[in-house]
Design a protein around this motif. Structure first.
Motif, mmCIF file in Angstrom:
data_model
loop_
_atom_site.group_PDB
_atom_site.id
_atom_site.type_symbol
_atom_site.label_atom_id
_atom_site.label_comp_id
_atom_site.label_asym_id
_atom_site.label_seq_id
_atom_site.Cartn_x
_atom_site.Cartn_y
_atom_site.Cartn_z
ATOM 1 N N HIS A 132 18.434 54.144 67.558
ATOM 2 C CA HIS A 132 19.512 53.506 66.815
ATOM 3 C C HIS A 132 19.514 52.023 67.155
ATOM 4 O O HIS A 132 19.489 51.646 68.329
ATOM 5 C CB HIS A 132 20.863 54.129 67.198
ATOM 6 N N ARG A 133 19.550 51.230 66.146
ATOM 7 C CA ARG A 133 19.597 49.790 66.369
ATOM 8 C C ARG A 133 21.008 49.377 66.747
ATOM 9 O O ARG A 133 21.979 49.869 66.195
ATOM 10 C CB ARG A 133 19.160 49.031 65.127
ATOM 11 N N ARG A 135 23.852 46.774 66.599
ATOM 12 C CA ARG A 135 24.243 45.704 65.691
ATOM 13 C C ARG A 135 24.440 44.419 66.486
ATOM 14 O O ARG A 135 25.063 44.406 67.550
ATOM 15 C CB ARG A 135 25.547 46.097 64.980
ATOM 16 N N LYS A 136 23.860 43.377 65.978
ATOM 17 C CA LYS A 136 23.988 42.084 66.640
ATOM 18 C C LYS A 136 25.400 41.554 66.385
ATOM 19 O O LYS A 136 25.876 41.540 65.263
ATOM 20 C CB LYS A 136 22.944 41.109 66.080
ATOM 21 N N ARG A 137 26.049 41.116 67.460
ATOM 22 C CA ARG A 137 27.410 40.583 67.330
ATOM 23 C C ARG A 137 27.360 39.133 66.857
ATOM 24 O O ARG A 137 26.489 38.372 67.293
ATOM 25 C CB ARG A 137 28.133 40.632 68.667
#
Length: 144
Positions: A132-133, A135-137
């Protein structure tokens, strides 16, 4: 001096002892000399013929699991490798290189080779793990 036994040598001795038979008793029950049983157990003879294995199974009155254990140990104790003539050339080279280095392999190398061979079954048993990637904040959410 460290004694190195073949799988068959070890399993035959363990089964004989487990069933409370002396080498001479087993030899008499099978129609062999006690010295032959001894030679098999210390690994100076072997691997035995299929006939010997079947006689041992009968004489020791082995249960199906013990029969399979003895047959598997006999097959694992085979000292010759036979390649089919339709094998890829790379396999002939691999077997040749392995044969040339068998006597100098470190126990860790033996373990690693066996693990690599067993890897195929382990890969088939377990499906690939789904990644699972994260998510970039956005920078505004990052704490400093």
């Amino acid at each position: 001096m460290r004694v190195i036994l073949s799988p068959f040598s070890r399993v035959l001795r363990e089964l004989r002892m487990r069933h409370g038979m002396r080498q001479g008793d087993l030899a008499d029950a099978m129609g062999y000399e006690q010295t032959y049983i001894s030679a098999l157990e210390i690994g100076t003879k072997g691997p035995p013929t299929a006939e010997f294995t079947e006689r041992a199974i009968s004489a020791l009155k082995l249960c199906p699991a013990e029969q399979a254990e003895l047959r598997t140990a006999a097959a694992a104790s085979e000292r010759q490798i036979k390649l089919r003539n339709d094998m890829p050339e790379a396999l002939f080279w691999m077997v040749s290189e392995l044969r040339d280095h068998l006597e100098t392999l470190h126990p860790a190398q033996v373990t690693l080779i066996r693990e690599i061979i067993g890897m195929r079954a382990r890969l088939a048993e377990s499906p690939p793990v789904e990644l699972h990637r994260i998510r970039k904040r956005p920078r505004s959410e990052a704490t400093m």
